[in-house]
Each structure stands twice: as structure tokens, then as C-alpha cells.
Write a protein that holds these residues in place. Sequence first.
Motif, PDB file in Angstrom:
ATOM      1  N   THR A 390       1.064  -1.189   0.183  1.00 47.83           N
ATOM      2  CA  THR A 390       0.175   0.014  -0.205  1.00 47.83           C
ATOM      3  C   THR A 390       0.889   1.304   0.013  1.00 47.83           C
ATOM      4  O   THR A 390       2.240   1.445   0.296  1.00 47.83           O
ATOM      5  CB  THR A 390      -0.946  -0.057   1.378  1.00 47.83           C
ATOM      6  N   ARG A 391       0.423   2.385  -0.132  1.00 49.88           N
ATOM      7  CA  ARG A 391       1.427   3.629  -0.428  1.00 49.88           C
ATOM      8  C   ARG A 391      -0.237   4.606   0.228  1.00 49.88           C
ATOM      9  O   ARG A 391      -0.707   4.908  -0.120  1.00 49.88           O
ATOM     10  CB  ARG A 391       0.744   4.386  -2.030  1.00 49.88           C
ATOM     11  N   GLN A 392       0.940   5.481   0.779  1.00 47.43           N
ATOM     12  CA  GLN A 392       0.218   7.159   1.351  1.00 47.43           C
ATOM     13  C   GLN A 392       0.895   7.861   0.410  1.00 47.43           C
ATOM     14  O   GLN A 392       2.548   7.724   0.189  1.00 47.43           O
ATOM     15  CB  GLN A 392       0.147   7.315   2.937  1.00 47.43           C
ATOM     16  N   LEU A 393       0.105   8.975   0.272  1.00 44.97           N
ATOM     17  CA  LEU A 393       0.855  10.389  -0.096  1.00 44.97           C
ATOM     18  C   LEU A 393       0.263  10.905   0.276  1.00 44.97           C
ATOM     19  O   LEU A 393      -0.441  11.513   0.712  1.00 44.97           O
ATOM     20  CB  LEU A 393      -0.456  10.058  -1.436  1.00 44.97           C
ATOM     21  N   TYR A 394       1.549  12.613   0.790  1.00 42.91           N
ATOM     22  CA  TYR A 394       1.200  13.175   0.771  1.00 42.91           C
ATOM     23  C   TYR A 394       1.043  14.555  -0.239  1.00 42.91           C
ATOM     24  O   TYR A 394       2.021  15.167  -1.012  1.00 42.91           O
ATOM     25  CB  TYR A 394       1.476  14.166   2.025  1.00 42.91           C
ATOM     26  N   THR A 395       0.179  15.365  -1.231  1.00 42.68           N
ATOM     27  CA  THR A 395       0.064  16.105  -1.828  1.00 42.68           C
ATOM     28  C   THR A 395       0.084  17.636  -2.011  1.00 42.68           C
ATOM     29  O   THR A 395      -0.679  18.316  -0.809  1.00 42.68           O
ATOM     30  CB  THR A 395      -1.151  15.856  -3.059  1.00 42.68           C
ATOM     31  N   LEU A 396       0.724  18.250  -2.382  1.00 47.58           N
ATOM     32  CA  LEU A 396       1.132  19.956  -2.105  1.00 47.58           C
ATOM     33  C   LEU A 396       0.091  21.024  -2.974  1.00 47.58           C
ATOM     34  O   LEU A 396      -0.395  19.734  -3.936  1.00 47.58           O
ATOM     35  CB  LEU A 396       3.043  20.116  -2.625  1.00 47.58           C
ATOM     36  N   PRO A 397      -0.036  21.961  -2.616  1.00 48.05           N
ATOM     37  CA  PRO A 397      -1.092  22.767  -3.175  1.00 48.05           C
ATOM     38  C   PRO A 397      -0.813  22.837  -4.918  1.00 48.05           C
ATOM     39  O   PRO A 397       0.598  22.757  -5.585  1.00 48.05           O
ATOM     40  CB  PRO A 397      -0.823  23.802  -2.734  1.00 48.05           C
ATOM     41  N   ALA A 398      -2.060  22.746  -5.359  1.00 49.68           N
ATOM     42  CA  ALA A 398      -1.582  22.981  -7.132  1.00 49.68           C
ATOM     43  C   ALA A 398      -0.485  23.918  -7.449  1.00 49.68           C
ATOM     44  O   ALA A 398      -0.524  24.453  -7.189  1.00 49.68           O
ATOM     45  CB  ALA A 398      -2.112  22.811  -7.668  1.00 49.68           C
ATOM     46  N   GLY A 399       0.914  23.407  -8.044  1.00 52.91           N
ATOM     47  CA  GLY A 399       2.007  24.913  -8.509  1.00 52.91           C
ATOM     48  C   GLY A 399       3.055  24.523  -7.493  1.00 52.91           C
ATOM     49  O   GLY A 399       4.135  24.398  -8.266  1.00 52.91           O
ATOM     50  N   ASP A 400       3.072  23.439  -6.427  1.00 57.44           N
ATOM     51  CA  ASP A 400       3.946  23.724  -5.445  1.00 57.44           C
ATOM     52  C   ASP A 400       4.904  22.522  -5.742  1.00 57.44           C
ATOM     53  O   ASP A 400       4.009  21.605  -7.236  1.00 57.44           O
ATOM     54  CB  ASP A 400       3.549  23.355  -4.204  1.00 57.44           C
ATOM     55  N   VAL A 401       6.348  22.244  -6.224  1.00 56.56           N
ATOM     56  CA  VAL A 401       6.662  21.122  -5.606  1.00 56.56           C
ATOM     57  C   VAL A 401       7.711  21.112  -4.520  1.00 56.56           C
ATOM     58  O   VAL A 401       8.214  22.082  -4.194  1.00 56.56           O
ATOM     59  CB  VAL A 401       7.683  21.578  -7.052  1.00 56.56           C
ATOM     60  N   VAL A 402       7.763  19.530  -4.579  1.00 58.66           N
ATOM     61  CA  VAL A 402       8.665  19.324  -3.358  1.00 58.66           C
ATOM     62  C   VAL A 402      10.022  18.772  -3.674  1.00 58.66           C
ATOM     63  O   VAL A 402      10.378  17.893  -4.720  1.00 58.66           O
ATOM     64  CB  VAL A 402       7.649  18.244  -3.344  1.00 58.66           C
ATOM     65  N   SER A 403      10.324  18.343  -2.693  1.00 57.24           N
ATOM     66  CA  SER A 403      12.404  18.143  -3.623  1.00 57.24           C
ATOM     67  C   SER A 403      12.442  16.299  -2.564  1.00 57.24           C
ATOM     68  O   SER A 403      11.114  15.997  -2.107  1.00 57.24           O
ATOM     69  CB  SER A 403      13.033  18.909  -2.318  1.00 57.24           C
ATOM     70  N   GLU A 404      13.324  15.908  -3.266  1.00 61.96           N
ATOM     71  CA  GLU A 404      13.616  14.108  -1.945  1.00 61.96           C
ATOM     72  C   GLU A 404      13.481  14.242  -0.787  1.00 61.96           C
ATOM     73  O   GLU A 404      13.841  15.666  -0.272  1.00 61.96           O
ATOM     74  CB  GLU A 404      15.104  14.342  -2.837  1.00 61.96           C
ATOM     75  N   PRO A 405      12.758  13.580   0.003  1.00 56.44           N
ATOM     76  CA  PRO A 405      12.494  13.671   1.138  1.00 56.44           C
ATOM     77  C   PRO A 405      14.086  13.038   2.455  1.00 56.44           C
ATOM     78  O   PRO A 405      14.477  11.743   1.933  1.00 56.44           O
ATOM     79  CB  PRO A 405      11.210  12.693   1.725  1.00 56.44           C
ATOM     80  N   VAL A 406      14.045  13.471   2.659  1.00 51.91           N
ATOM     81  CA  VAL A 406      15.552  12.470   3.418  1.00 51.91           C
ATOM     82  C   VAL A 406      14.990  12.272   5.472  1.00 51.91           C
ATOM     83  O   VAL A 406      14.061  12.875   5.946  1.00 51.91           O
ATOM     84  CB  VAL A 406      16.700  13.992   4.185  1.00 51.91           C
ATOM     85  N   PHE A 407      14.661  11.010   5.863  1.00 50.45           N
ATOM     86  CA  PHE A 407      14.454  10.854   6.999  1.00 50.45           C
ATOM     87  C   PHE A 407      15.139  10.543   7.566  1.00 50.45           C
ATOM     88  O   PHE A 407      16.430  10.504   7.779  1.00 50.45           O
ATOM     89  CB  PHE A 407      14.415   9.062   6.354  1.00 50.45           C
ATOM     90  N   VAL A 408      14.755  11.404   9.029  1.00 54.86           N
ATOM     91  CA  VAL A 408      14.951  11.175  10.458  1.00 54.86           C
ATOM     92  C   VAL A 408      14.820   9.992  11.338  1.00 54.86           C
ATOM     93  O   VAL A 408      13.227  10.589  11.734  1.00 54.86           O
ATOM     94  CB  VAL A 408      15.585  12.974  10.896  1.00 54.86           C
TER      95      VAL A 408
END
Length: 469
Positions: A390-408
Motif C-alpha cells: 500500500t501507498r500513502q500520499l501527501y500532495t502539495l497545493p496546485a503548482g507547488d513542487v517538493v524535493s527529495e525527502p530525507v528521513f530522520v
Amino acid sequence: MPGHFFTGNYAPLDTECDIDALQVAGTLPPQLRGALYRVGPNPRFAPRDDHYHWFSGDGMVHAFFIDDGKVAYANRWARTPKWQLENDAGHALFGTFGNPATSDPSVHGKNSGTANTNMAWHGGRLFALEESHQPFEMDPHTLASKGHQDFDGAVNRRFTAHPKADPATGELHFFSYLPDSPGEPNMQYGVLDAHCRVTTSGVFRAPYASMMHDFMLTERHVLFPVTPLTISVERAMKGLPLFAWEAEKRSHVGIGVRGQAMDKLRWFASDACHVFHVMNAWDDGGRIVAYVMESRTAPGMPNADGSPGDPAGMAACLCRWTFDMESDGDSFERTILDDLAAEFPRIDERFSGRRNRVGFYCCHSVQRIRSGSESVLYDALACFDFASGTRQLYTLPAGDVVSEPVFVARSAQSPEGDGWLLAVAWRAKEGRSDLLVIDATDLAAGPVATVRLPHRIPFGFHGCWRASD
């Protein structure tokens, strides 16, 4: 003109700054103490040639220093020999990727390193990496440049942008392509111990000269993927691409045993496919399993005749590669696990080289084909549970762009995946960036804290976390 890789949020910043305290919306977890470092291309000057590519810009490091619920920020260019020469001259001297055909004659044969691709924290030292030159060391507190490092002469030319740390031994495994001369399919593999001393170094030959961006490490093996993103200086001197896709070639993966000579690799092959980034790999009895971001052709790269690649084939997605080490065959199994276009995979690095239950990556929130500069821009973060599929998503507002996620990790004793994801978001409507802090166990809930920057961070590549002492 430089094209789309010099416009919008690809365009470079022209200033360096220090900010003592950024505005925070929400609450930063009190356990989150350390520094996030990110790097990406940020050309000091406009490029010389019309074929400027995003991958070739001068590296700029962005650091977020998090402690006691507060965040400080700094950014600095990696002052490489290339950067210094051009800064002194007041204009660009090197062609894209150091191409001698478009470089000023005064810099022929000189170091064209950019230190723009990844950050690594190892042995108490911070390095900015790119795969054509040695690691470039920077001060972890001030971001002052300390220069390229050869580790007592053991790394004399190249070093991967994606070394692999073994959490059990403290070693850092690395490789390089074309370590001796351009165009020759030679490869080098080595190991840095926990004190940055090279303890292992060996060479081998690949089936052909390939831009091998990433590789795989398990508890017992190392795996080297060679795909048809070929390298040809002869082609470049004719005005054609130095790096180009040759679809008629097959993809190969060489597998070696850790601790043994790499000149006796076992090679597996498949139809042409490409992988820029590996999520993880592990030994599974008589098999080796790897999670990779596979595409049909190399994202953002042209064909050998200089024509644009196929945008539909450039979209990578999460795939499983399986190698049967007990069989006599030379093929391997490729299985698509997630159909969303995705990239920049990360895991809880305490499980690097071991079977991981969860993985994280950037993706497009819906299935679609993007072309040109849009093909590498992602509007969502994903958490994939391999146990349940299974997959979870977090989607940004329209037009926004997200970088690579770093896990801590929440703590050294936390279960796998219990911690936070740190990612930079481009806010298109506001023309600036935020740092997002997201509970990795509840991705869909969105950020628990948002750290607001007054300016933008140009689209970049990779980063790392350094925990406070």
C-alpha cells in the motif's frame, strides 16, 4: 540561449546569506536536533554554450540548522577550482560538463568539478559530491569550502555522488566510472572506513562506457547497473551529446561479493532500461532483491544523434529487480510496484543493505506525462509499505513542487520508519520555498511544522542529515 534549465525556479540565486531564525508554523519536534544539508546546481555565471544542462551548474549548499524548536539557515556556493577560476574571470570559462569543445582554451585540462549533486556526512566530515570529481569537503557549521579530498592519494580522480553507508560496519562504499580515461569502460570500486581511510580499492571493466549514477549494496554483495546512457568524447567533439541514450544496447548489472576482487563480477542483462536512483537492496537467501526507480529511457537526456528523448519513456517508477544467484541464467526479473511517475527514493538508512519494510519518494500525484523541464518536478511525497503493498500520499497545493525527502529517525531505538521526513517545497504562487517536517508514520496528515524561507531554493537534487552531538 541556456533554455528552460535557466528559468523559473531552475534559475540560480545570486546571493549567499545567513538567517539566524526562520519563521516556523506548527511545532518542531523537540527530538529533531541537527542539520539538513541540500545541494543543487546554481551557476555562478550564465553558461557559454547553448546546450547548458541542469546537471552541470555550480553547486550551492543550503543548510537548515534545527535545535530547541528553532531553525537557522545558510547557503554557500561550493568554491571549487572551477568556481574560483570563473569568479576571478567574471564570466563562465567551462562548457557544459567541462566540454572542451565549448570551454575557453585557458581552462583546457583543468578541474571542472561542480560539487552539485549530493551531500554526505561521514567520519565527522561533510562532503558535497558529484560523480566526475573527488569529494569536495565543506565545514559543517559555516559551509566554508575546504577543497577536493583524495584521502591520502587513494581517490585520485572520481567518486560517486551516491556512496552507500553500511550501518553495521560504519564503512562507506563508493565507485567511479571512467577513472582513467574518458570513453573507456573502466570502473573503480572502493571502501572508506569510519575514519575516511580507503581500505579497499579495485578496478573492473563494464560492457560499455555508461553514466552509472547509482549502485547497490547488500550485506554480502555490491551491484553495478550499466545502462545505455552512454558516454562518448568522440561524439561530443562532433557537436553531439557527451551523454546520450542508445536504445539498441542492453542493460547490464554486475554483481560482486564484498571482500573479493571485483574483476570477476557475474553479469546479468535485460532489455534496455534505465535507473538513476536506487532505493535499497538486500540478500534474500539465494536471491538478491533491489528496489529501484526504473524508466524506459534516461530522464532529461537526448538520443545519440542529438534529438530529444521520448518524454513518455523518461518517467521512472518504483520497481523490484530480482537476481537468482543460484541459477545458471544471466537475466533478471523486473516487476513494477507503483505506477506513479516517481524519483528521489529514500529509506530509513538504519536498514541500508537490509530488507526494508517502508520507502519514501517524490512522485506525481496522478498519472500524466510531462515534458521538458516539468518532467522532473513532483507535487507529492509517497510512503510505500512493501509488506502490504500500500501507498500513502501527501500532495502539495496546485503548482507547488517538493524535493527529495530525507528521513530522520525519532530515536536510535525507534522502529523502522518511525521518525520524520524533511523536504523543501517550492511555493509557486509566492515565489519562495518552505522546509516541511512531516511525521513519516502519518504522511497523509501533512507537515507537523513548516519552516518559511523569505526566498526560494532553486530546484536541486539530494541532501543528508547530520544529527547533533
